[in-house]
Design a protein around this motif. Structure first.
Motif, short mmCIF file in Angstrom:
data_model
loop_
_atom_site.label_atom_id
_atom_site.label_comp_id
_atom_site.label_asym_id
_atom_site.label_seq_id
_atom_site.Cartn_x
_atom_site.Cartn_y
_atom_site.Cartn_z
N VAL A 125 1.17 -1.43 0.04
CA VAL A 125 -0.25 0.18 0.16
C VAL A 125 1.07 0.90 0.00
CG1 VAL A 125 -1.40 1.62 0.85
CG2 VAL A 125 -2.02 -1.24 0.90
N GLY A 126 2.00 1.00 1.00
CA GLY A 126 2.41 2.53 1.11
C GLY A 126 3.59 2.13 -0.89
N LEU A 127 3.67 1.17 -1.39
CA LEU A 127 4.52 1.55 -2.71
C LEU A 127 4.14 2.39 -3.38
CD1 LEU A 127 6.34 0.55 -4.39
CD2 LEU A 127 5.80 -1.26 -5.36
N LEU A 128 2.18 1.63 -4.04
CA LEU A 128 0.77 2.38 -4.00
C LEU A 128 1.06 4.15 -4.10
CD1 LEU A 128 -1.03 -0.50 -4.81
CD2 LEU A 128 0.41 -0.04 -6.00
N ILE A 129 1.02 4.64 -2.58
CA ILE A 129 0.39 5.59 -1.92
C ILE A 129 2.13 6.67 -2.88
CG2 ILE A 129 0.99 7.22 -0.29
CD1 ILE A 129 -0.72 5.22 1.82
N GLU A 130 3.17 6.19 -2.83
CA GLU A 130 4.18 6.64 -3.70
C GLU A 130 4.12 7.16 -4.99
OE1 GLU A 130 6.56 8.80 -1.36
OE2 GLU A 130 5.12 8.41 0.32
N SER A 131 3.43 5.69 -5.26
CA SER A 131 3.82 5.98 -6.79
C SER A 131 2.70 6.90 -7.43
CB SER A 131 3.52 4.76 -7.43
OG SER A 131 4.59 3.40 -6.91
N LEU A 132 2.38 7.30 -6.91
CA LEU A 132 0.47 8.61 -7.38
C LEU A 132 1.53 9.90 -7.69
CD1 LEU A 132 -2.15 7.98 -4.42
CD2 LEU A 132 -1.52 6.43 -7.15
N ASP A 133 0.63 10.41 -8.40
CA ASP A 133 1.28 11.76 -9.28
C ASP A 133 0.27 12.40 -8.74
OD1 ASP A 133 -1.39 12.06 -10.23
OD2 ASP A 133 -0.29 11.54 -12.54
N ASP A 134 0.68 13.93 -9.02
CA ASP A 134 0.02 14.51 -8.48
C ASP A 134 -1.75 14.78 -8.42
OD1 ASP A 134 2.47 15.84 -7.16
OD2 ASP A 134 2.70 17.56 -8.33
N ASP A 135 -1.87 14.21 -9.96
CA ASP A 135 -3.25 14.82 -9.84
C ASP A 135 -4.29 13.01 -9.19
OD1 ASP A 135 -2.97 15.90 -11.65
OD2 ASP A 135 -3.29 14.78 -13.70
N GLY A 136 -3.47 12.48 -8.70
CA GLY A 136 -3.75 11.49 -7.39
C GLY A 136 -3.79 10.69 -8.36
N TYR A 137 -3.61 9.94 -8.83
CA TYR A 137 -3.32 8.79 -10.20
C TYR A 137 -2.09 8.01 -10.40
CZ TYR A 137 -7.68 11.05 -12.71
OH TYR A 137 -8.77 11.38 -13.52
N LEU A 138 -2.43 6.32 -10.56
CA LEU A 138 -1.38 5.66 -10.86
C LEU A 138 -1.02 5.33 -12.50
CD1 LEU A 138 0.69 3.65 -9.00
CD2 LEU A 138 -1.65 1.62 -9.51
N ARG A 139 -0.29 6.08 -12.48
CA ARG A 139 0.40 6.05 -14.06
C ARG A 139 0.84 4.55 -14.67
NH1 ARG A 139 -3.30 9.92 -15.97
NH2 ARG A 139 -2.88 12.16 -14.94
N GLN A 140 2.00 4.07 -13.22
CA GLN A 140 2.50 3.55 -13.38
C GLN A 140 2.09 1.64 -13.21
OE1 GLN A 140 6.01 4.34 -10.44
NE2 GLN A 140 6.54 3.39 -12.03
N ASP A 141 2.37 0.53 -14.41
CA ASP A 141 1.51 -0.39 -15.00
C ASP A 141 1.78 -1.30 -13.81
OD1 ASP A 141 2.20 -3.51 -16.13
OD2 ASP A 141 0.57 -2.65 -16.88
N LEU A 142 0.89 -1.64 -13.45
CA LEU A 142 1.36 -3.13 -12.00
C LEU A 142 2.20 -3.99 -12.04
CD1 LEU A 142 -2.13 -3.40 -11.13
CD2 LEU A 142 -0.95 -1.73 -9.91
N ALA A 143 2.38 -4.38 -12.89
CA ALA A 143 3.16 -5.50 -13.44
C ALA A 143 5.05 -4.43 -13.28
CB ALA A 143 3.81 -6.02 -15.00
N GLU A 144 5.04 -3.56 -13.32
CA GLU A 144 6.47 -2.99 -13.29
C GLU A 144 6.15 -2.80 -11.58
OE1 GLU A 144 6.84 1.09 -15.40
OE2 GLU A 144 6.46 -0.09 -17.21
N LEU A 145 5.68 -1.95 -10.75
CA LEU A 145 5.38 -2.04 -9.65
C LEU A 145 5.52 -3.10 -8.90
CD1 LEU A 145 2.76 0.24 -9.08
CD2 LEU A 145 4.87 1.30 -8.74
N ALA A 146 5.36 -4.41 -9.14
CA ALA A 146 5.68 -5.95 -8.68
C ALA A 146 7.33 -5.84 -7.86
CB ALA A 146 5.04 -6.54 -9.53
N ALA A 147 7.56 -4.98 -10.18
CA ALA A 147 9.09 -5.82 -9.79
C ALA A 147 9.79 -4.83 -9.06
CB ALA A 147 9.85 -5.87 -11.04
N LEU A 148 9.55 -3.80 -8.65
CA LEU A 148 10.53 -2.79 -8.49
C LEU A 148 9.85 -3.30 -6.10
CD1 LEU A 148 9.64 1.17 -10.19
CD2 LEU A 148 11.56 -0.38 -10.09
#
Length: 488
Positions: free
Chosen positions: A152-175
């Protein structure tokens, strides 16, 4: 074989001196940028000092320019000031209006003056809540395992200023860097938790998903189903406001579809903006126009006039011990004198332009847009003996406070349109007339742009239909069909 030769030639050219460059730069700055520029120059120059702009003003509203007469290079505008004095006659009521009751004044400033606590103004500034820390606080309140909390913390830090998640979930899983390796389904579950947080719509991956997350705020299951169908399949019709087609496709009444579409339009497509770190910018007027004893009086706003002067102690000490070794200090003293004169010249020019604008556009201040007269940069430049570029710099990012509101000086300039009887009318007045026509129309039979064009022609204004459409769109007024549906 080519030959080379030298030839002398003389020609005239215009070169901007450092002092002129500084004057031009100061003139085109807004009041806030100008205050910052002056503060930086005062901090770097030992011969300059700056006091409270409200503590001591000259009788014409400009800062007292100390040590100006000590130099023989006094600019010519100083001699012209006798006939262009600004009447800053701030009585008790006007003083309260300028410093306390005006739209640009803050309640914190008044409380700081009334109380004994010097931190009153600081305490009145609201704390800024940032999006990611706000989401982390909500995440800490959830019962999550260490692994879930990390995702959850990883997703929160990945949000942009609009509040959107622009990165692909597969890329975040690798990170993520967790053991065992994170699969996409785990991130989907973590994203669902993020999307359940406030503000509603945060964590969306696109606009449709952001709006869909806000459907639960619509009252009524039937209205929610209609909104879900419109967002999922018919955003193009929603954007074009084609409620007739939406009503046919959804098999619902036009009134119900229109109500749901209006509710969708009031959703927030950028939920992160309300937690933006950008500070709110306030408009500070440079001049104040008020109606006093049957005439309009224009004065500088004392809050934006810095009291910049030469430090007499440093100047006298330098003059007594001046020699060739102090060339750098001599340059500082020269720059300080230039700065004082340029500051005064800036406000003198702004005041002259503002007074002429009020003289030409007093009907606008009294009656609104219908009283706006045509006015161009050339008219003001010729009247005051200035260059058009100078007038353009004066009206850029400068504001005037009136009893009708705060207006940018650019607002008072309007192009002339010739009427059929040989007169002239401003484009602002035409826009005001179009607005009056629309406001007075029959709600069940609104005027089309063609009908408005004909009504203007009857009043002697030859305005093209496309021009009427452009003016209507500039005023954010809907088309005739949309006005009819909204008023139905």
């Amino acid at each position: 074989m080519p030959q080379t030769s030298l030839k002398l030639a003389s020609q005239q050219g215009l070169a901007m001196s450092p002092r002129l460059q500084q004057a031009v730069r100061l003139l085109q700055l807004s009041s806030l940028d100008f205050a910052q520029e002056v503060s930086e120059v005062v901090a770097q120059n030992p011969f300059l000092e700056q006091g409270d702009p409200l503590a001591e003003l000259a009788h014409d509203g400009t800062p007292i320019a100390a040590d100006v007469a000590a130099n023989d290079e006094a600019p010519s505008f100083m001699a012209e000031r006798a006939g262009l004095q600004a009447e800053v006659l701030i009585q008790d009521a006007d003083e309260a209006w300028v410093s306390g009751g005006a739209p640009w004044a803050t309640s914190g400033s008044r409380q700081a003056d009334q109380g004994d606590d010097d931190m009153g103004l600081v305490n009145s500034v609201p704390a800024v809540t940032r999006l990611r820390p706000y989401l982390h606080v909500q995440a800490n309140a959830l019962k999550l395992s260490d692994r879930e909390r990390a995702l959850v913390g990883l997703l929160i830090e990945s949000l942009d200023d609009d509040g959107y998640l622009r990165q692909d979930l597969a890329e975040l899983a690798a990170l993520a860097g967790l053991e065992p390796v994170v699969d996409e389904q785990e991130l989907v579950q973590a994203l669902t938790r993020v999307q359940s947080m406030e503000p509603t719509g945060v964590g969306a991956r696109h606009v449709q998903e952001c709006l869909a997350l806000q459907i639960s705020e619509i009252e009524g299951l039937r209205q929610q189903r209609m909104a879900r169908a419109i967002i999922r399949d018919h955003l193009d019709l929603l954007a074009t406001r084609d409620t007739d087609a939406l009503a046919r496709i959804l098999g619902q009444s036009q009134a119900d579809v229109h109500a749901v579409c209006e509710r969708i339009r009031h959703m927030d497509p950028h939920p992160g903006w309300r937690y933006s770190a950008d500070p709110m910018a306030f408009i500070v007027p440079d001049v104040v126009a008020r109606f006093d004893k049957g005439q309009w009086v224009v004065s500088l706003n004392p809050a934006v006039v810095p009291k910049v002067s030469i430090n007499q102690a440093c100047s006298e000490l330098f003059q007594r011990h001046r020699d060739a070794r102090h060339a750098e200090l001599a340059a500082h003293l020269r720059d300080a004198r230039w700065m004082v004169r340029n500051v005064e010249q800036r406000f003198h020019t702004i005041l002259c332009v503002a007074r002429l604008i009020v003289q030409r556009q007093h009907l606008f201040l009294e009656y609104g847009e219908m009283g706006m007269r045509p006015l161009s940069l050339r008219d003001v430049a010729q009247e005051l003996g200035l260059h058009e570029s100078t007038v353009s710099r004066v009206i850029n990012n400068k504001y005037m406070a009136t009893r009708s509101g705060v207006f940018e000086l650019k607002r008072f300039f309007s192009r002339a349109v010739h009427t059929s009887n040989g007169g002239i009318c401003s484009t602002v007045a035409i826009r005001g007339l179009i607005k009056d026509i629309i406001d007075s129309e029959d709600p069940t039979r609104p005027y089309s742009d063609v009908a408005i064009t004909r009504l203007l022609a009857r009043q002697g204004l030859a305005v093209a239909r496309r021009t009427v459409t452009k003016y209507r769109q500039m005023m954010n007024i809907e088309m005739a069909g949309q006005r009819r549906q909204r008023r139905a």
